[in-house]
Design an enzyme around this catalytic site. Structure first.
Site, PDB file in Angstrom:
ATOM      1  N   LYS A 113      -0.391  -2.503   3.351  1.00 51.46           N
ATOM      2  CA  LYS A 113       0.497  -2.233   2.299  1.00 51.46           C
ATOM      3  C   LYS A 113       1.659  -1.025   2.675  1.00 51.46           C
ATOM      4  O   LYS A 113       2.403  -1.025   2.194  1.00 51.46           O
ATOM      5  CB  LYS A 113      -0.349  -1.640   1.040  1.00 51.46           C
ATOM      6  N   LYS A 165      -3.590  15.377   5.468  1.00 51.23           N
ATOM      7  CA  LYS A 165      -2.352  15.865   4.557  1.00 51.23           C
ATOM      8  C   LYS A 165      -2.155  17.268   4.824  1.00 51.23           C
ATOM      9  O   LYS A 165      -0.837  17.647   4.914  1.00 51.23           O
ATOM     10  CB  LYS A 165      -3.272  16.192   3.325  1.00 51.23           C
ATOM     11  N   LYS A 205       0.579  -4.664  12.322  1.00 52.16           N
ATOM     12  CA  LYS A 205      -0.676  -4.986  11.638  1.00 52.16           C
ATOM     13  C   LYS A 205      -0.377  -5.037  10.057  1.00 52.16           C
ATOM     14  O   LYS A 205       0.497  -4.251   9.536  1.00 52.16           O
ATOM     15  CB  LYS A 205      -1.819  -3.612  11.699  1.00 52.16           C
TER      16      LYS A 205
END
Length: 330
Positions: free
Chosen positions: A204, A114, A201
């Protein structure tokens, strides 16, 4: 005394085929062995770092619990519980926070990623970072250490969490005396990584997944979206394709060899997708029925999780009482 295996299941969305073959199926198969004690839990508080509403939390928590039960998890063979129902986890989380160096959290992968993203975007390094994200590894350590878990199944990308748990346990043991078991990561070398609708792959993150327990019509539509090349019916197809990769996982060796041969000899992509739907649906249909049953009988799911939490707390309290004694509270 048997060694313990502990697995956390985060309810952050609907399970897809990649989740089933990569995590759910191997974990359930592992639980069939009498060699270990098994603790499987719904990590609902971990999900707070990403979920946006109470409705999402309820929906996804039930969904993931019903998914595991439908896929064959036997609550008589494992301790299956909801993280929130074991308050000692959160008490221990605070205690462990006081022996955890800030620098250890600075090096955690999720926080570092992050920070790097914020730097790349030219914003404050801690923009979008809350303390749930920052302290996530401490809560995960509490999940593990409270149950004296010996082995924790993880992917390679989560190995660091187990290393952090060991570091925290070592710091606590050094300060207060031998208290915690040192956990080890359990990495399945042969877990299946499924390809998604676009050949990458299944994830989501890529929005390329096939939901595990969607209805038949939606399942068919998802399979129809799998990207193929422009070769027409009658033209030989390359069997090294997403359709054949998925088909192999669901079909017998004999059926798979026939499928590959049909592709090589010109089976059309439309027919290939219909045949893939047939074998996938045949595999998922019985589990889908069980899933729908549990989703419409949530009181049974609640009872399973309540019973599991009672078992879990009996174990947790043994460690927790030892912790309180060693820090001088009891």
């Amino acid at each position: 005394m048997k060694k313990r295996i502990l697995t956390g299941i985060k309810p952050t969305g609907y399970a897809h085929l990649g989740n089933y073959f990569g995590a759910i199926k191997p974990a359930i198969e592992l639980s069939q062995s009498a060699e270990f004690e098994y603790f499987y839990f719904i990590a609902d508080n971990h999900a707070l770092t990403t979920l946006k509403s109470a409705e999402e939390m309820k929906e996804y928590s039930y969904n993931i619990a019903c998914t595991w039960l439908a896929c064959g998890l036997d609550p008589n063979k494992v301790v299956f519980y909801r993280q929130t129902d074991v308050p000692e986890i959160f008490h221990l989380n605070w205690i462990l926070s006081n022996v955890t160096p800030k620098g250890l959290m600075n090096r955690a992968h999720a926080y570092k990623a992050k920070v790097e993203e914020n730097i790349a975007n030219g914003v404050d390094v801690d923009s979008g970072v809350n303390m749930g994200l920052y302290n996530y590894p401490i809560l995960m350590s509490a999940d593990i250490l409270l149950f004296d878990a010996n082995l924790v199944p993880v992917g390679l990308d989560q190995k660091q969490h187990i290393e952090i748990a060991r570091d925290i346990a070592e710091s606590f043991n050094k300060k207060y005396g031998k208290t915690f078991v040192m956990p080890e990561e359990y990495i399945e070398k042969d877990t299946c990584t499924l390809v998604g609708l676009d050949g990458r792959k299944m994830s989501k993150s890529y929005n390329n997944q096939i939901q595990l327990f969607t209805d038949e019509k939606t399942l068919q539509k998802s399979i129809n979206k799998i990207i193929t090349d422009s070769r027409l019916p009658g033209e030989p197809k390359d069997p090294d394709c997403t359709l054949a990769t998925l088909y192999k996982i669901f079909a017998s060796d004999e059926d798979y060899q026939k499928y590959v041969n049909d592709l090589k000899t010109g089976m059309g992509w439309g027919d290939a997708k219909k045949e893939l739907f047939r074998v996938v649906n045949a595999k998922l249909s019985p589990m889908r029925d069980k899933f729908n049953y549990y989703m419409s009988h949530k009181e049974e799911v609640d009872e399973i999780l309540r019973t599991g939490a009672e078992k879990a707390r009996k174990v947790a309290l043994q460690t927790y009482e030892k912790v309180l004694k060693n820090i001088g509270v009891k």
